[in-house]
Design a protein around this motif. Structure first.
Motif, PDB file in Angstrom:
ATOM      1  N   THR A  14       0.844  -1.191   0.000  1.00  0.00           N
ATOM      2  CA  THR A  14       0.000   0.000   0.000  1.00  0.00           C
ATOM      3  C   THR A  14       0.874   1.234   0.000  1.00  0.00           C
ATOM      4  O   THR A  14       1.879   1.280   0.715  1.00  0.00           O
ATOM      5  CB  THR A  14      -0.882   0.013   1.257  1.00  0.00           C
ATOM      6  OG1 THR A  14      -1.462  -1.271   1.395  1.00  0.00           O
ATOM      7  CG2 THR A  14      -1.965   1.062   1.168  1.00  0.00           C
ATOM      8  N   GLN A  15       0.498   2.233  -0.788  1.00  0.00           N
ATOM      9  CA  GLN A  15       1.272   3.461  -0.826  1.00  0.00           C
ATOM     10  C   GLN A  15       1.276   4.124   0.544  1.00  0.00           C
ATOM     11  O   GLN A  15       0.258   4.105   1.249  1.00  0.00           O
ATOM     12  CB  GLN A  15       0.673   4.413  -1.852  1.00  0.00           C
ATOM     13  CG  GLN A  15       1.003   4.003  -3.278  1.00  0.00           C
ATOM     14  CD  GLN A  15       0.494   5.029  -4.263  1.00  0.00           C
ATOM     15  OE1 GLN A  15      -0.703   5.266  -4.330  1.00  0.00           O
ATOM     16  NE2 GLN A  15       1.391   5.622  -5.017  1.00  0.00           N
ATOM     17  N   PHE A  77       7.555  10.587   3.798  1.00  0.00           N
ATOM     18  CA  PHE A  77       8.020   9.255   3.390  1.00  0.00           C
ATOM     19  C   PHE A  77       7.387   8.780   2.084  1.00  0.00           C
ATOM     20  O   PHE A  77       7.564   7.637   1.691  1.00  0.00           O
ATOM     21  CB  PHE A  77       7.732   8.241   4.510  1.00  0.00           C
ATOM     22  CG  PHE A  77       8.532   8.499   5.753  1.00  0.00           C
ATOM     23  CD1 PHE A  77       9.777   7.907   5.932  1.00  0.00           C
ATOM     24  CD2 PHE A  77       8.068   9.367   6.728  1.00  0.00           C
ATOM     25  CE1 PHE A  77      10.522   8.159   7.069  1.00  0.00           C
ATOM     26  CE2 PHE A  77       8.809   9.628   7.864  1.00  0.00           C
ATOM     27  CZ  PHE A  77      10.040   9.031   8.036  1.00  0.00           C
ATOM     28  N   ALA A  78       6.634   9.667   1.432  1.00  0.00           N
ATOM     29  CA  ALA A  78       5.976   9.298   0.176  1.00  0.00           C
ATOM     30  C   ALA A  78       6.776   9.834  -1.007  1.00  0.00           C
ATOM     31  O   ALA A  78       7.418  10.873  -0.905  1.00  0.00           O
ATOM     32  CB  ALA A  78       4.563   9.867   0.156  1.00  0.00           C
ATOM     33  N   VAL A  79       6.750   9.116  -2.136  1.00  0.00           N
ATOM     34  CA  VAL A  79       7.435   9.618  -3.337  1.00  0.00           C
ATOM     35  C   VAL A  79       6.829  10.954  -3.759  1.00  0.00           C
ATOM     36  O   VAL A  79       7.482  11.780  -4.379  1.00  0.00           O
ATOM     37  CB  VAL A  79       7.342   8.594  -4.489  1.00  0.00           C
ATOM     38  CG1 VAL A  79       8.107   9.076  -5.715  1.00  0.00           C
ATOM     39  CG2 VAL A  79       7.905   7.251  -4.062  1.00  0.00           C
ATOM     40  N   SER A  80       5.561  11.182  -3.390  1.00  0.00           N
ATOM     41  CA  SER A  80       4.870  12.400  -3.812  1.00  0.00           C
ATOM     42  C   SER A  80       5.077  13.569  -2.844  1.00  0.00           C
ATOM     43  O   SER A  80       4.339  14.540  -2.917  1.00  0.00           O
ATOM     44  CB  SER A  80       3.378  12.114  -3.950  1.00  0.00           C
ATOM     45  OG  SER A  80       2.846  11.760  -2.689  1.00  0.00           O
ATOM     46  N   LEU A  89       1.889  11.321 -10.723  1.00  0.00           N
ATOM     47  CA  LEU A  89       3.107  10.497 -10.747  1.00  0.00           C
ATOM     48  C   LEU A  89       2.930   9.198 -11.528  1.00  0.00           C
ATOM     49  O   LEU A  89       3.738   8.881 -12.397  1.00  0.00           O
ATOM     50  CB  LEU A  89       3.537  10.170  -9.313  1.00  0.00           C
ATOM     51  CG  LEU A  89       4.575  11.093  -8.662  1.00  0.00           C
ATOM     52  CD1 LEU A  89       4.830  10.649  -7.240  1.00  0.00           C
ATOM     53  CD2 LEU A  89       5.885  11.093  -9.441  1.00  0.00           C
ATOM     54  N   VAL A  90       1.873   8.453 -11.205  1.00  0.00           N
ATOM     55  CA  VAL A  90       1.685   7.154 -11.858  1.00  0.00           C
ATOM     56  C   VAL A  90       1.412   7.313 -13.363  1.00  0.00           C
ATOM     57  O   VAL A  90       2.083   6.665 -14.178  1.00  0.00           O
ATOM     58  CB  VAL A  90       0.585   6.335 -11.149  1.00  0.00           C
ATOM     59  CG1 VAL A  90       0.193   5.121 -11.970  1.00  0.00           C
ATOM     60  CG2 VAL A  90       1.064   5.907  -9.770  1.00  0.00           C
ATOM     61  N   PRO A  91       0.462   8.192 -13.777  1.00  0.00           N
ATOM     62  CA  PRO A  91       0.253   8.327 -15.222  1.00  0.00           C
ATOM     63  C   PRO A  91       1.469   8.863 -15.978  1.00  0.00           C
ATOM     64  O   PRO A  91       1.711   8.441 -17.115  1.00  0.00           O
ATOM     65  CB  PRO A  91      -0.923   9.305 -15.344  1.00  0.00           C
ATOM     66  CG  PRO A  91      -1.197   9.823 -13.994  1.00  0.00           C
ATOM     67  CD  PRO A  91      -0.564   8.912 -13.006  1.00  0.00           C
ATOM     68  N   VAL A  92       2.268   9.732 -15.351  1.00  0.00           N
ATOM     69  CA  VAL A  92       3.470  10.226 -16.044  1.00  0.00           C
ATOM     70  C   VAL A  92       4.475   9.081 -16.214  1.00  0.00           C
ATOM     71  O   VAL A  92       5.055   8.903 -17.290  1.00  0.00           O
ATOM     72  CB  VAL A  92       4.102  11.427 -15.303  1.00  0.00           C
ATOM     73  CG1 VAL A  92       5.508  11.715 -15.813  1.00  0.00           C
ATOM     74  CG2 VAL A  92       3.234  12.663 -15.464  1.00  0.00           C
ATOM     75  N   ALA A  93       4.646   8.273 -15.160  1.00  0.00           N
ATOM     76  CA  ALA A  93       5.583   7.149 -15.263  1.00  0.00           C
ATOM     77  C   ALA A  93       5.169   6.209 -16.392  1.00  0.00           C
ATOM     78  O   ALA A  93       5.992   5.812 -17.219  1.00  0.00           O
ATOM     79  CB  ALA A  93       5.646   6.390 -13.941  1.00  0.00           C
ATOM     80  N   SER A  94       3.889   5.876 -16.453  1.00  0.00           N
ATOM     81  CA  SER A  94       3.503   4.899 -17.473  1.00  0.00           C
ATOM     82  C   SER A  94       3.508   5.528 -18.866  1.00  0.00           C
ATOM     83  O   SER A  94       3.838   4.857 -19.836  1.00  0.00           O
ATOM     84  CB  SER A  94       2.168   4.237 -17.143  1.00  0.00           C
ATOM     85  OG  SER A  94       1.143   5.180 -17.189  1.00  0.00           O
ATOM     86  N   LEU A 356       6.009   3.016  -6.772  1.00  0.00           N
ATOM     87  CA  LEU A 356       6.031   4.345  -6.168  1.00  0.00           C
ATOM     88  C   LEU A 356       5.404   4.342  -4.766  1.00  0.00           C
ATOM     89  O   LEU A 356       4.950   5.373  -4.286  1.00  0.00           O
ATOM     90  CB  LEU A 356       5.281   5.326  -7.078  1.00  0.00           C
ATOM     91  CG  LEU A 356       5.829   5.400  -8.511  1.00  0.00           C
ATOM     92  CD1 LEU A 356       4.914   6.201  -9.390  1.00  0.00           C
ATOM     93  CD2 LEU A 356       7.231   5.992  -8.508  1.00  0.00           C
ATOM     94  N   ALA A 357       5.400   3.176  -4.112  1.00  0.00           N
ATOM     95  CA  ALA A 357       4.696   3.065  -2.823  1.00  0.00           C
ATOM     96  C   ALA A 357       5.423   3.753  -1.684  1.00  0.00           C
ATOM     97  O   ALA A 357       4.815   4.094  -0.678  1.00  0.00           O
ATOM     98  CB  ALA A 357       4.458   1.602  -2.470  1.00  0.00           C
ATOM     99  N   ARG A 358       6.709   3.955  -1.789  1.00  0.00           N
ATOM    100  CA  ARG A 358       7.445   4.629  -0.702  1.00  0.00           C
ATOM    101  C   ARG A 358       8.641   5.368  -1.258  1.00  0.00           C
ATOM    102  O   ARG A 358       9.175   5.019  -2.297  1.00  0.00           O
ATOM    103  CB  ARG A 358       7.902   3.631   0.360  1.00  0.00           C
ATOM    104  CG  ARG A 358       8.863   2.595  -0.164  1.00  0.00           C
ATOM    105  CD  ARG A 358       9.393   1.717   0.927  1.00  0.00           C
ATOM    106  NE  ARG A 358      10.345   2.427   1.739  1.00  0.00           N
ATOM    107  CZ  ARG A 358      11.343   1.817   2.390  1.00  0.00           C
ATOM    108  NH1 ARG A 358      11.485   0.516   2.322  1.00  0.00           N
ATOM    109  NH2 ARG A 358      12.177   2.514   3.120  1.00  0.00           N
TER     110      ARG A 358
END
Ligand SMILES: [Zn+2]
Length: 396
Positions: A14-15, A77-80, A89-94, A356-358
């Protein structure tokens, strides 16, 4: 559950942003004694320090470090961390991995192109740290031969070519690292090209292919299975031979050479040497074809070509993580494993959300000098008027 199995990477499903019962394991302030690895072994002392809410998230818990008395929150502690639009973050990565260029992504996601560029750098840095973390888990555990080859590309202009070492596992297809090797432009040149090249500013080659190969060898040596030499498969490039000779622990390394045979006329059957070479080098050839196919920068004859080596490397680190953790090993054949599963790092495929969970912290990871330079954006491109370094105090 964070552990999938004892030898795997410690990684939450879990993120961090979504965890209800989040407990910090170390202090996120890089200069605090409780930031390093020792704190997690002895137990990290902290007190709860209220919470804050934003338009997006209610009740983000805050904490205070018992050692340095400074505060931080779950979001640290989050990538965001610090992002105004964490949902990008997720849509840009993909999208980066689907071969879109920055402005195309900005148009389809409804954000500024500069946002995509900044997120691409952040994703690249995260991927670099994750690969460093993965290698730490693979110390003394790699028994397969590793295929070493350099992927050829350029920064800003074809006058500035460089190779990128892509060591890849022969059986697992796991990408074990990346290392840039800037070199002089080869081939015959016209008068005009000579004249233009003379006006270009000098750029640091940092030892070219040979130093790059030596750096890769020292990255890979600690991974070799106890008591066995590291078996490296190369295409016979003389720089690989020289780098192997430079290796201090000669018995720890075995270099097998498969030189490219002279090119046969089109349509002629492949010679036995060509077959042997193609079989041995297949994982590297397949990876390079995948890079040309999926990363907009590396297509032939594109206007999306990379302007700076450092940014190209950030993007390739993201590709390496995608190759290792996100993409199935082969999509043509039914093979429900990823390279990371093959080498025993994970028990299942990771979607981008899991990658990108942590957040990872550079001060807590061990990595080669060259990677640290890339993380800090110190590998500059002199021809550009400005080279922005990565020096943020809090969001490093
Ligand atoms: Zn602290």
């Amino acid at each position: 559950m964070c552990f999938e199995f004892p030898d795997g990477v410690y990684w939450p499903r879990t993120q961090v942003e979504r965890r209800q019962h989040f407990i910090p394991r170390f202090c996120p302030w890089p200069d605090c004694p409780a930031h390093g690895g020792a704190a997690s072994r002895t137990g990290f002392g902290f007190t709860r320090h209220g919470s804050y809410s934003t338009r997006r998230r209610r009740a983000v818990p805050r904490f205070r470090c018992a050692t340095c008395r400074r505060t931080f929150s779950r979001q640290t502690f989050a990538v965001s961390f610090y992002l105004k639009r964490p949902e990008l973050l997720v849509p840009v990565a993909s999208a980066l991995q689907a071969g879109s260029a920055h402005r195309q992504i900005a148009r389809s996601l409804g954000c500024a192109p500069s946002t995509v560029t900044r997120l691409s750098a952040r994703l690249g840095r995260h991927a670099l740290l994750l690969l460093a973390r993965a290698l730490r888990h693979l110390h003394g555990r790699v028994a397969e031969p590793i295929v070493l080859d350099h992927f050829e590309t350029f920064e800003f202009t074809q006058d500035f070519p460089f190779g990128i070492a892509t060591p890849v596992g022969q059986a697992s297809w796991f990408v074990y690292g990346l290392d840039p090797a800037p070199h002089a432009r080869a081939g015959t040149r016209s008068e005009a090209q000579h004249a233009r090249l003379a006006t270009r500013p000098a750029r640091p080659l940092r030892g070219g292919y040979e130093a790059s190969s030596a750096r890769v060898i020292s990255l890979l040596l600690p991974l070799r299975f106890a008591g066995r030499p590291l078996e490296l498969i190369g295409d016979g490039h003389p720089a690989y031979d020289r780098a192997a000779r430079r290796c201090a622990r000669a018995t720890a390394l075995r270099l097998r050479r498969f030189p490219n045979p002279p090119r046969a006329p089109k349509g002629a059957p492949r010679s036995p040497e060509t077959r042997a070479r193609d079989r041995a080098m297949f994982p590297a050839d397949a990876l390079h074809a995948l890079l040309r196919h999926t990363v907009a920068h590396h297509r032939r004859e594109t206007i999306a070509f990379g302007r700076r080596l450092n940014a190209l490397m950030e993007r390739l680190f993201l590709t390496a993580i995608w190759r290792n953790f996100v993409k199935w090993r082969s999509e043509r054949r039914p093979d429900p494993t990823t390279p990371a599963m093959h080498v025993g790092l994970t028990a299942e495929r990771w979607p981008w959300r899991r990658v990108l969970a942590r957040r990872l912290f550079p001060g807590r990871e061990r990595m080669p000098h060259a990677w640290r330079d890339l993380y800090r954006r110190d590998w500059t491109t002199p021809i550009l008027p400005s080279n922005t370094r990565h020096r943020l105090r809090h969001a490093f």
